[in-house]
Design a protein around this motif. Sequence first.
Motif, PDB file in Angstrom:
ATOM      1  N   ASP A  45       0.847  -1.189   0.000  1.00 43.35           N
ATOM      2  CA  ASP A  45       0.000   0.000   0.000  1.00 43.35           C
ATOM      3  C   ASP A  45       0.884   1.241   0.000  1.00 43.35           C
ATOM      4  O   ASP A  45       1.687   1.442   0.905  1.00 43.35           O
ATOM      5  N   ARG A  46       0.726   2.071  -1.007  1.00 46.01           N
ATOM      6  CA  ARG A  46       1.535   3.285  -1.122  1.00 46.01           C
ATOM      7  C   ARG A  46       0.931   4.466  -0.376  1.00 46.01           C
ATOM      8  O   ARG A  46       1.567   5.518  -0.261  1.00 46.01           O
ATOM      9  N   ALA A  47      -0.300   4.326   0.135  1.00 46.40           N
ATOM     10  CA  ALA A  47      -0.966   5.439   0.811  1.00 46.40           C
ATOM     11  C   ALA A  47      -0.707   5.460   2.310  1.00 46.40           C
ATOM     12  O   ALA A  47      -0.967   6.466   2.965  1.00 46.40           O
ATOM     13  N   LEU A  48      -0.221   4.372   2.864  1.00 50.09           N
ATOM     14  CA  LEU A  48      -0.018   4.300   4.318  1.00 50.09           C
ATOM     15  C   LEU A  48       1.286   4.972   4.735  1.00 50.09           C
ATOM     16  O   LEU A  48       2.277   4.908   4.015  1.00 50.09           O
ATOM     17  N   PRO A  49       1.294   5.578   5.921  1.00 46.89           N
ATOM     18  CA  PRO A  49       2.542   6.138   6.433  1.00 46.89           C
ATOM     19  C   PRO A  49       3.405   5.021   7.030  1.00 46.89           C
ATOM     20  O   PRO A  49       2.883   4.036   7.549  1.00 46.89           O
ATOM     21  N   PRO A  50       4.718   5.153   6.964  1.00 45.62           N
ATOM     22  CA  PRO A  50       5.594   4.130   7.555  1.00 45.62           C
ATOM     23  C   PRO A  50       5.602   4.217   9.070  1.00 45.62           C
ATOM     24  O   PRO A  50       5.293   5.256   9.653  1.00 45.62           O
ATOM     25  N   HIS A  51       5.929   3.086   9.711  1.00 42.88           N
ATOM     26  CA  HIS A  51       6.134   3.086  11.158  1.00 42.88           C
ATOM     27  C   HIS A  51       7.373   2.245  11.458  1.00 42.88           C
ATOM     28  O   HIS A  51       7.729   1.352  10.699  1.00 42.88           O
ATOM     29  N   SER A  52       8.019   2.550  12.564  1.00 42.60           N
ATOM     30  CA  SER A  52       9.274   1.896  12.917  1.00 42.60           C
ATOM     31  C   SER A  52       9.119   0.380  12.956  1.00 42.60           C
ATOM     32  O   SER A  52       8.134  -0.140  13.472  1.00 42.60           O
ATOM     33  N   GLU A  53      10.099  -0.297  12.407  1.00 45.34           N
ATOM     34  CA  GLU A  53      10.161  -1.756  12.315  1.00 45.34           C
ATOM     35  C   GLU A  53       9.181  -2.329  11.294  1.00 45.34           C
ATOM     36  O   GLU A  53       9.073  -3.535  11.141  1.00 45.34           O
ATOM     37  N   GLY A  54       8.448  -1.477  10.595  1.00 49.93           N
ATOM     38  CA  GLY A  54       7.497  -1.959   9.607  1.00 49.93           C
ATOM     39  C   GLY A  54       8.194  -2.543   8.388  1.00 49.93           C
ATOM     40  O   GLY A  54       9.305  -2.147   8.032  1.00 49.93           O
ATOM     41  N   LEU A  55       7.543  -3.489   7.745  1.00 51.60           N
ATOM     42  CA  LEU A  55       8.058  -4.097   6.532  1.00 51.60           C
ATOM     43  C   LEU A  55       7.640  -3.234   5.352  1.00 51.60           C
ATOM     44  O   LEU A  55       6.456  -2.911   5.195  1.00 51.60           O
ATOM     45  N   VAL A  56       8.613  -2.820   4.550  1.00 50.07           N
ATOM     46  CA  VAL A  56       8.357  -1.909   3.444  1.00 50.07           C
ATOM     47  C   VAL A  56       9.047  -2.397   2.177  1.00 50.07           C
ATOM     48  O   VAL A  56       9.932  -3.249   2.222  1.00 50.07           O
ATOM     49  N   VAL A  57       8.618  -1.816   1.068  1.00 52.50           N
ATOM     50  CA  VAL A  57       9.341  -1.960  -0.192  1.00 52.50           C
ATOM     51  C   VAL A  57      10.080  -0.649  -0.399  1.00 52.50           C
ATOM     52  O   VAL A  57       9.474   0.432  -0.370  1.00 52.50           O
ATOM     53  N   ALA A  58      11.379  -0.741  -0.551  1.00 51.18           N
ATOM     54  CA  ALA A  58      12.210   0.434  -0.816  1.00 51.18           C
ATOM     55  C   ALA A  58      12.884   0.248  -2.169  1.00 51.18           C
ATOM     56  O   ALA A  58      13.129  -0.880  -2.604  1.00 51.18           O
ATOM     57  N   VAL A  59      13.166   1.353  -2.810  1.00 56.78           N
ATOM     58  CA  VAL A  59      13.940   1.310  -4.046  1.00 56.78           C
ATOM     59  C   VAL A  59      15.385   1.598  -3.653  1.00 56.78           C
ATOM     60  O   VAL A  59      15.705   2.695  -3.188  1.00 56.78           O
ATOM     61  N   VAL A  60      16.233   0.581  -3.798  1.00 53.65           N
ATOM     62  CA  VAL A  60      17.648   0.695  -3.450  1.00 53.65           C
ATOM     63  C   VAL A  60      18.444   0.481  -4.733  1.00 53.65           C
ATOM     64  O   VAL A  60      18.388  -0.600  -5.330  1.00 53.65           O
ATOM     65  N   GLN A  61      19.158   1.485  -5.170  1.00 53.24           N
ATOM     66  CA  GLN A  61      19.922   1.445  -6.430  1.00 53.24           C
ATOM     67  C   GLN A  61      19.043   0.961  -7.585  1.00 53.24           C
ATOM     68  O   GLN A  61      19.407   0.060  -8.334  1.00 53.24           O
TER      69      GLN A  61
END
Length: 102
Positions: A45-61
């Motif tokens: 979900d791209r609309a939710l705000p992140p929270h500490s220790e949460g599992l996310v998709v990040a764009v790395v390189q």
Amino acid sequence: RRRHTRYISVTGVQTCALPICTFFWRLESDIPELHWQAGTIVVVDRALPPHSEGLVVAVVQNVFTLCRIHKQGFRRLNGEFVSEESQLWGIVTYALQTVRSA
């Protein structure tokens, strides 16, 4: 006789607050740190705000990467911090796995 398909219907299932910002991804390989197998469907979900220790998709390189988010930045699933330039793409909300093969 009932025919089984490999498709799922999410009609009536509340997976997000804003459906246009929700994406379903099918994993191409296993993720042993999470006990997820190739073929697992991950809801992001791209609309939710992140929270500490949460599992996310990040764009790395320029590569989509599953990470945990911390105050200091992103941490890869193996525990090491991402030192490269990275950007939050979305929040993982669900993982749908096959528990029994047909």
